[in-house]
Design a protein around this motif. Structure first.
Motif, short mmCIF file in Angstrom:
data_model
loop_
_atom_site.label_atom_id
_atom_site.label_comp_id
_atom_site.label_asym_id
_atom_site.label_seq_id
_atom_site.Cartn_x
_atom_site.Cartn_y
_atom_site.Cartn_z
N LYS A 104 0.85 -1.07 0.02
CA LYS A 104 -0.03 0.11 -0.06
C LYS A 104 0.94 1.31 -0.02
CE LYS A 104 -3.31 2.36 3.14
NZ LYS A 104 -4.09 2.09 4.43
N GLN A 105 2.02 1.26 0.85
CA GLN A 105 2.83 2.43 0.98
C GLN A 105 3.29 2.38 -0.34
OE1 GLN A 105 5.27 1.32 4.32
NE2 GLN A 105 3.69 2.42 5.78
N ARG A 106 3.93 1.39 -0.73
CA ARG A 106 4.57 1.41 -2.12
C ARG A 106 3.73 2.28 -3.28
NH1 ARG A 106 5.89 -3.16 -2.49
NH2 ARG A 106 8.11 -3.31 -1.94
N ASN A 107 2.31 1.74 -3.49
CA ASN A 107 1.71 2.25 -4.54
C ASN A 107 1.39 3.88 -4.16
OD1 ASN A 107 0.90 0.18 -6.49
ND2 ASN A 107 0.15 -0.78 -4.52
N ILE A 108 1.13 4.22 -3.05
CA ILE A 108 0.92 5.51 -2.76
C ILE A 108 1.99 6.50 -3.17
CG2 ILE A 108 0.38 7.30 -1.00
CD1 ILE A 108 -1.46 5.03 0.53
N LEU A 109 3.31 6.08 -2.60
CA LEU A 109 4.38 6.65 -3.16
C LEU A 109 4.66 6.78 -4.52
CD1 LEU A 109 7.60 5.64 -0.63
CD2 LEU A 109 5.71 7.76 -0.44
N SER A 110 4.37 5.77 -5.30
CA SER A 110 4.43 5.63 -6.84
C SER A 110 3.51 6.77 -7.36
CB SER A 110 4.02 4.00 -7.50
OG SER A 110 3.90 4.16 -8.82
N VAL A 111 2.33 6.78 -7.01
CA VAL A 111 1.31 7.65 -7.66
C VAL A 111 1.65 9.31 -7.23
CG1 VAL A 111 -0.60 7.69 -5.88
CG2 VAL A 111 -1.03 7.76 -8.40
N VAL A 137 -4.07 12.11 -2.37
CA VAL A 137 -4.12 10.88 -3.06
C VAL A 137 -5.49 10.36 -2.58
CG1 VAL A 137 -3.35 8.59 -3.10
CG2 VAL A 137 -1.65 10.30 -3.33
N LEU A 138 -6.24 10.00 -3.41
CA LEU A 138 -7.46 9.34 -3.23
C LEU A 138 -7.87 8.06 -3.56
CD1 LEU A 138 -9.93 12.40 -4.06
CD2 LEU A 138 -8.99 12.14 -2.09
N PRO A 139 -8.36 7.17 -2.64
CA PRO A 139 -8.63 5.83 -3.32
C PRO A 139 -9.88 5.61 -4.16
CG PRO A 139 -9.39 6.01 -0.94
CD PRO A 139 -8.78 7.11 -1.34
N VAL A 140 -10.01 5.27 -5.14
CA VAL A 140 -11.19 4.96 -5.96
C VAL A 140 -11.31 3.53 -6.36
CG1 VAL A 140 -11.31 7.37 -6.58
CG2 VAL A 140 -10.07 5.53 -8.21
N TYR A 141 -12.49 2.94 -6.65
CA TYR A 141 -12.69 1.60 -7.05
C TYR A 141 -14.07 1.47 -7.61
CZ TYR A 141 -15.05 0.90 -2.51
OH TYR A 141 -15.90 0.74 -1.55
N GLY A 142 -14.04 0.42 -8.57
CA GLY A 142 -15.34 0.42 -9.14
C GLY A 142 -15.25 -0.90 -9.82
N SER A 143 -16.70 -1.62 -10.36
CA SER A 143 -16.49 -2.75 -11.13
C SER A 143 -16.25 -2.70 -12.57
CB SER A 143 -17.79 -3.47 -10.71
OG SER A 143 -17.86 -4.59 -11.76
N GLY A 144 -15.33 -3.54 -12.97
CA GLY A 144 -15.03 -3.58 -14.44
C GLY A 144 -15.80 -4.67 -15.23
N THR A 162 -2.60 5.27 -10.50
CA THR A 162 -2.18 3.89 -10.66
C THR A 162 -3.49 2.79 -10.12
OG1 THR A 162 -0.44 2.20 -9.96
CG2 THR A 162 -1.25 3.60 -8.10
N TYR A 163 -3.47 1.70 -10.98
CA TYR A 163 -4.32 0.71 -10.49
C TYR A 163 -3.46 -0.50 -10.09
CZ TYR A 163 -8.83 2.55 -12.60
OH TYR A 163 -9.84 3.40 -12.74
N TYR A 164 -3.86 -0.76 -8.86
CA TYR A 164 -2.87 -1.61 -8.17
C TYR A 164 -3.52 -3.17 -7.82
CZ TYR A 164 -5.70 -0.17 -4.07
OH TYR A 164 -6.61 0.23 -3.07
#
Length: 266
Positions: free
Chosen positions: A49-56, A144-151, A173-175
């Motif tokens: 989680k930390q890695r993805n937040i730093l990445s974005v 940084v905001l978390p977003v999600y939804g169905s594909g 980033t989609y993680y």
């Protein structure tokens, strides 16, 4: 007269006893291993989680070791909780918040009506964890905001970094997603993700305006992103995710306050 008949060591009872004992031993070993590994698994999930937040956020360097990721996250990222209805920060320790538990609690989440649930997520927690990204001087320069939804095949989870103007995208980033590799799975392609940088989530009237268009996005359109070739339903899922999370049932109230200058004294 003594009974000299030899004992039958292959009786069904003894066989069952051996099987039961072996099952119990294996259960104890497996349970012990699971308990022993649980802390390690939790640690790895947090690190990812930390890695993805730093990445974005643009703070992750190639092959950055775990210790440095944790150090930079602690120095530059401030987790906060936001009440989605009011758009206000919640004065609660973010480490005490569990989104999965909140979604199971009727007091901590709401069931979405079909009209509200454009992202097909069914329930929405009342408060959500977001992340303030600070410069080396300590000034907030991204959210940084978390977003999600169905594909098409899966729930698609992403982090989106936004400028402190509350509308300009700084990264995405989609993680976690299970879309078709080479088609919908291209939401992880850096070339596609780079299109988002500099685009604007809202129009001049403050209405959600980001659009995933079929084919090529018009040149110089600040709200348009190329659709994914051969993956219309995944593209629709991305669009629906942003329609929901930028709206009144998502981060709409919070981002409105950001656009009004709520973070200027941060």
């Amino acid at each position: 007269m003594a009974n000299n008949k030899p004992r039958n060591n292959d009786s069904i009872g003894k066989t069952l006893l051996v099987v039961i004992v072996l099952c119990l031993v294996c259960s104890v070993v497996v349970s012990g291993a699971a308990v022993g590994l649980n802390a390690r698994q939790q640690e790895q999930r947090l690190l990812d989680k930390q890695r993805n937040i730093l990445s974005v956020s643009g703070l992750l360097q190639p092959r950055m070791p775990a210790e440095e990721i944790q150090q930079i996250f602690a120095q530059r990222i401030e987790p906060r909780l936001v009440d989605l209805q009011s758009g206000e920060f919640v004065q609660q320790d973010p480490t005490t918040f569990n989104r999965a538990a909140a979604l199971r609690d009727n007091q901590m989440s709401i069931a979405l009506t079909p009209a509200q649930d454009v992202a097909n997520i069914r329930r929405r927690a009342n408060i959500v964890e977001i992340y303030l990204v600070r410069s080396e001087q300590g000034k907030i320069d991204k959210i940084v905001l978390p977003v999600y939804g169905s594909g098409l095949w899966s729930m698609m989870y992403a982090f989106v970094a936004i400028d402190t103007d509350g509308t300009t995208v700084r990264g995405i980033t989609y993680y976690d997603q299970g879309e078709t590799p080479g088609l919908g799975g291209e939401i992880e392609n850096p070339i596609w993700r780079n299109q988002w940088i500099g685009q604007r989530l809202f129009d001049d009237k403050g209405q959600p305006a980001i659009r995933i268009v079929k084919g090529r996005a018009p040149a110089n359109d600040p709200h348009a992103i190329d659709g994914l070739s051969g993956a219309t339903l995944t593209s629709n899922g991305v669009q629906n995710s942003f329609d929901f999370w930028l709206g009144e049932n998502g981060f709409g109230p919070f981002l409105r306050k950001v656009r009004e200058g709520a973070l200027k004294n941060g």
